[in-house]
Scaffold this active site. Structure first.
Site, mmCIF file in Angstrom:
data_model
loop_
_atom_site.group_PDB
_atom_site.id
_atom_site.type_symbol
_atom_site.label_atom_id
_atom_site.label_comp_id
_atom_site.label_asym_id
_atom_site.label_seq_id
_atom_site.Cartn_x
_atom_site.Cartn_y
_atom_site.Cartn_z
ATOM 1 N N ASP A 277 -10.898 2.737 -3.145
ATOM 2 C CA ASP A 277 -11.248 1.478 -2.474
ATOM 3 C C ASP A 277 -12.711 1.124 -2.756
ATOM 4 O O ASP A 277 -13.586 1.983 -2.713
ATOM 5 C CB ASP A 277 -11.119 1.625 -0.947
ATOM 6 N N ASP B 191 0.835 -1.200 0.000
ATOM 7 C CA ASP B 191 0.000 0.000 0.000
ATOM 8 C C ASP B 191 0.876 1.259 0.000
ATOM 9 O O ASP B 191 2.117 1.160 0.063
ATOM 10 C CB ASP B 191 -0.906 -0.055 1.241
HETATM 11 C C1 GLA Z 1 -5.970 1.296 1.671
HETATM 12 C C2 GLA Z 1 -6.111 0.238 0.574
HETATM 13 C C3 GLA Z 1 -7.166 -0.776 0.970
HETATM 14 C C4 GLA Z 1 -6.812 -1.419 2.304
HETATM 15 C C5 GLA Z 1 -6.620 -0.332 3.369
HETATM 16 C C6 GLA Z 1 -6.085 -0.907 4.649
HETATM 17 O O1 GLA Z 1 -7.105 2.089 1.779
HETATM 18 O O2 GLA Z 1 -6.452 0.832 -0.653
HETATM 19 O O3 GLA Z 1 -7.306 -1.771 -0.030
HETATM 20 O O4 GLA Z 1 -5.635 -2.162 2.145
HETATM 21 O O5 GLA Z 1 -5.707 0.680 2.925
HETATM 22 O O6 GLA Z 1 -5.874 0.065 5.622
#
Ligand code: GLA
Length: 411
Positions: A218, A157
């Site tokens: 997301d 990430d």
């Molecule tokens: C980000 C990523 C998600 C998830 C969260 C976890 O938002 O895009 O897919 O992994 O972090 O905190």
């Protein structure tokens, strides 16, 4: 700089070549914790749903016993919140001791003993998005730790860092993964954070470094969220679609089928669109409470076959009018540059009645002279041989899809 190219790749810096680690020749398939289980660390009050080794073992068992693994869903991946709040005395990453008492190596072994692959989550910055230790300043150590633990897939990430640093940092960590000698699929969030900060990503570098990467927001548990992702991919397809191919995929985020937010029609639509978009198929769902109709969608062999088509060409939106869209994806079999196709007719309408949509193959570029055998991949309805100048009518439900396969008729 994908795994296994190691030293050769370092020597070849500056030469633009498509580097391959041999992994993810088709979009990765598996199970990923985040969308459904989030950062639930409260094992005292919610032992069955907190982020813990028993949750991942329970999912792994069901991946096998319910037939997901045998259909290709073979990765079980941690997401955020598996870590302890501090590194250990040697500065190595360590899991939360209460929730992962057996350690990560034991969890990876558990997966491998069941014919599954094990995925892990980390973050390029100082912290993960949920605030646990990130890999910044520890890239080599952490790559080596992952290899020692038997990790097969790394989701990296991009919280708590400057997106400008990612052009150096993501390839650097990729090189450290390579140098371990252990093949690990490398899932990046690099372009997502750069696009969000207004940068233009270096797609050549991303394709050479990552096996898959996020471009957009997301996913959440709603049709609005799924629809916004589909729209993003359609609206930006000229920039995005050419980047996909065997070994390197766009990742529109997890499948949320079987959760709370999607209707049956919307679930069929997500699966169909993820097949058309050559997307990784990473389920984020509680496999313990899966209803059979949602399981059947996730286990639809014909759709999985489209998703996993060996050509690895991502589909595009070729028509959009009054919230009715037509998407096509070139697939096998191919004869002399003439492709077969998967076609999704998607309705984003919410006025509650099915709409009849007329499809004229020639107008969409489907011109194979002896035509196409057309079959519906959900209902199995056969439409017989359709010639390029014929018209087919599909009845599409609100926020639903009709997905058909158009196989060239060879004589
Ligand atoms: C980000 C990523 C998600 C998830 C969260 C976890 O938002 O895009 O897919 O992994 O972090 O905190």
């Amino acid at each position: 700089m994908k795994a296994l190219m190691g030293v050769v790749g370092v020597v070849m810096v500056g030469v633009v070549v498509g580097l391959e680690n041999g992994l993810a020749r088709t979009p990765p398939m598996g199970w990923l914790a985040w969308e459904r289980f989030r950062c639930n660390t409260d094992c005292d009050n919610d032992p069955d749903n907190c982020i813990s080794e028993s949750l991942f073992k329970a999912m792994a068992d069901l991946m096998v016993s319910e037939g997901y693994r045998d259909l290709g869903y073979d990765i079980v991946c941690l997401d955020d919140c598996w870590l302890d709040t501090e590194r250990d005395a040697d500065d190595k990453l360590q899991p939360d001791p209460k929730r992962f008492p057996s350690g990560i190596k034991a969890l990876a072994d558990y997966m491998h003993e069941r014919g599954l692959r094990f995925g892990i989550y980390e973050d390029f910055g100082t912290h993960t998005c949920a605030g646990y230790p990130g890999i910044e300043g520890h890239l080599e150590t952490d790559a080596n730790t992952f290899a020692e633990w038997g990790v097969d897939y790394v989701k990296l990430d991009g919280c708590y860092t400057d997106p400008k640093d990612m052009d150096i940092g993501y390839p650097e960590f990729g090189a450290f993964l390579n140098n371990t000698g252990r093949p690990m699929v490398y899932s990046c969030s690099w372009p997502d954070y750069q696009l969000a900060s207004g940068m233009v990503p270096n797609w050549t570098a991303i394709i050479e470094t990552c096996n898959l990467w996020r471009n957009f927001d997301d996913i959440d548990d709603s049709w609005d969220s799924v629809s916004s992702i589909i729209n993003y991919y359609g609206d930006n397809q000229d920039d995005i679609v050419p980047n996909a191919g065997p070994g390197h995929w766009n990742d529109p985020d997890m499948l949320i089928i079987g959760n709370f937010g999607l209707s049956y029609e919307q679930s069929k639509a997500q699966m169909a669109m993820w097949a058309i978009m050559a997307s990784p198929l990473l389920m984020s769902v509680d496999l313990r409470t899966m209803h059979s109709e949602f399981k059947a969608i996730l286990q639809n062999q014909a759709l999985i076959d489209v998703n996993q088509d060996e050509l690895g060409i991502q589909g595009t939106r070729v028509q959009k009018s009054n919230s009715i869209e037509i998407w096509i994806r070139p697939i096998t079999p191919v004869q002399q540059d003439n492709y077969s196709y998967a076609m999704a007719v998607l309705s984003q309408r919410t006025d509650g009645t099915p709409i009849s949509v007329a499809v004229n193959p020639a107008s969409l570029g489907l011109n194979f002279p002896s035509g196409y055998e057309v079959v519906d991949l959900y209902s199995n309805t056969e439409y017989g041989t359709v010639l390029p100048d014929h018209q087919v009518n599909f009845s599409v439900n609100p926020t639903g899809v009709v997905i058909t396969k158009w196989t060239i008729v060879t004589t």
